[in-house]
Design a protein around this motif. Structure first.
Motif, mmCIF file in Angstrom:
data_model
loop_
_atom_site.group_PDB
_atom_site.id
_atom_site.type_symbol
_atom_site.label_atom_id
_atom_site.label_comp_id
_atom_site.label_asym_id
_atom_site.label_seq_id
_atom_site.Cartn_x
_atom_site.Cartn_y
_atom_site.Cartn_z
ATOM 1 N N LEU A 105 -29.923 -25.289 45.809
ATOM 2 C CA LEU A 105 -28.627 -25.228 46.467
ATOM 3 C C LEU A 105 -28.232 -26.558 47.086
ATOM 4 C CD1 LEU A 105 -28.747 -21.715 48.200
ATOM 5 C CD2 LEU A 105 -27.597 -22.358 46.071
ATOM 6 N N GLU A 198 -26.870 -17.759 40.720
ATOM 7 C CA GLU A 198 -26.207 -18.057 41.980
ATOM 8 C C GLU A 198 -25.554 -19.431 41.938
ATOM 9 O OE1 GLU A 198 -27.051 -18.291 46.810
ATOM 10 O OE2 GLU A 198 -28.696 -17.752 45.442
ATOM 11 N N GLY A 201 -22.355 -19.652 39.623
ATOM 12 C CA GLY A 201 -21.233 -18.753 39.867
ATOM 13 C C GLY A 201 -21.298 -17.404 39.186
ATOM 14 N N LYS A 204 -20.569 -14.157 41.383
ATOM 15 C CA LYS A 204 -19.259 -13.933 41.981
ATOM 16 C C LYS A 204 -18.777 -12.532 41.622
ATOM 17 C CE LYS A 204 -14.651 -15.951 42.458
ATOM 18 N NZ LYS A 204 -13.736 -17.066 42.043
ATOM 19 N N ALA A 208 -22.201 -10.385 47.342
ATOM 20 C CA ALA A 208 -21.370 -11.071 48.339
ATOM 21 C C ALA A 208 -22.059 -12.358 48.776
ATOM 22 C CB ALA A 208 -21.132 -10.164 49.536
ATOM 23 N N GLU A 209 -21.262 -13.402 48.923
ATOM 24 C CA GLU A 209 -21.840 -14.706 49.251
ATOM 25 C C GLU A 209 -22.676 -14.665 50.525
ATOM 26 O OE1 GLU A 209 -20.407 -19.381 49.686
ATOM 27 O OE2 GLU A 209 -18.971 -17.813 49.127
ATOM 28 N N ALA A 210 -22.209 -13.916 51.517
ATOM 29 C CA ALA A 210 -22.929 -13.853 52.794
ATOM 30 C C ALA A 210 -24.263 -13.126 52.671
ATOM 31 C CB ALA A 210 -22.062 -13.156 53.841
ATOM 32 N N ARG A 212 -26.309 -13.287 49.852
ATOM 33 C CA ARG A 212 -27.123 -13.790 48.743
ATOM 34 C C ARG A 212 -28.521 -14.222 49.166
ATOM 35 N NH1 ARG A 212 -22.193 -16.888 45.604
ATOM 36 N NH2 ARG A 212 -21.112 -14.938 45.019
ATOM 37 N N GLU A 213 -28.660 -14.741 50.364
ATOM 38 C CA GLU A 213 -29.999 -15.113 50.815
ATOM 39 C C GLU A 213 -30.886 -13.883 50.931
ATOM 40 O OE1 GLU A 213 -32.245 -17.434 54.510
ATOM 41 O OE2 GLU A 213 -30.050 -17.461 54.344
#
Length: 232
Positions: A105, A198, A201, A204, A208-210, A212-213
């Motif tokens: 990342l 990830e 993309g 997507k 949800a991006e929030a 992903r961790e």
């Protein structure tokens, strides 16, 4: 006192670093397929003939960048594993996987260079193999320790795959059972598939991006289960 040879070596190292830094900038802007020695030389204010003394061809420069990327990723994985010393093997597995994701990342273009689409006309030499193996060796070391300690939960290999599984074990993970070799190869592919999805993309509208961790941590734990590691 600095010797003339030492000064020349330092100057050469500085120029080599500048060339690779500019090449990485071009990777980010244009992609590996469009990397050009002439463009790198132009941006650095060098004539092409001078740059060729450092990297005789585009492929030589690509190889240097690839080795640097693999080594950097390997250092991240090894450092994470060392920092988690004393934790259970399954937890260390997840920690190393998270280090791989974190590195990717923060250095997406270098990740794309080593795990993205092949560069047209380029074939990586054998010199890239040891650096490329560093992350795998960390994960295999975790499996070996677990196998020699509490053991690993093993999923039987289908009869039609038994011969290939034995070959994989002998060549890739000597001392570990064939079932572990097959599971490790699958987990290896899934790990970089997760990171690549990830990074490029593909998640997507899926994850949800929030989240992903947390999603990745759970997925890495599932990979640990898949290779036979048991969480205490």
């Amino acid at each position: 006192m600095t010797t003339p040879q030492g000064a020349r070596a330092r100057a050469r190292m500085e120029v080599t670093t500048a060339i690779k830094d500019e090449a990485r900038r071009q990777l980010a802007a244009e992609g590996a397929a469009k990397l050009s020695l002439r463009a790198v030389a132009r941006e650095l204010g060098m004539v092409s003939s001078a740059l060729y003394r450092y990297f005789p061809s585009r492929d030589d420069l690509l190889t240097a960048l690839i080795i640097d990327a693999y080594d950097s990723l390997g250092e991240a994985a090894e450092g994470a594993h060392a920092a988690a010393a004393g934790a259970a093997p399954a937890h260390r597995w997840v920690t190393v996987c998270e280090a791989v994701r974190g590195w990717a990342l923060t250095r997406p273009h270098e990740y794309a260079l080593i795990y993205g689409s092949p560069v047209p006309g380029y074939s990586a030499p054998e010199a890239t193999i040891p650096p490329a193996a560093r992350v795998a060796l960390v994960l295999i070391g975790i499996l070996r320790e677990a196998f020699e300690g509490r053991g690993l939960a093993r999923t039987p290999v289908p009869a039609e795959l038994a011969s290939e599984a034995r070959r994989m074990a002998d060549e890739l993970v000597p001392g570990l059972p064939p079932e572990v070799a097959v599971a490790m190869a699958a987990a290896w592919a899934q790990l970089f598939g997760l990171v690549g999805f990830e990074l490029f993309g593909q998640f997507k509208g899926v994850v949800a991006e929030a989240e992903r961790e947390r999603f990745f941590r759970h997925a890495a734990a599932q990979l640990a289960h898949g290779v036979g590691l048991v969480f205490p």
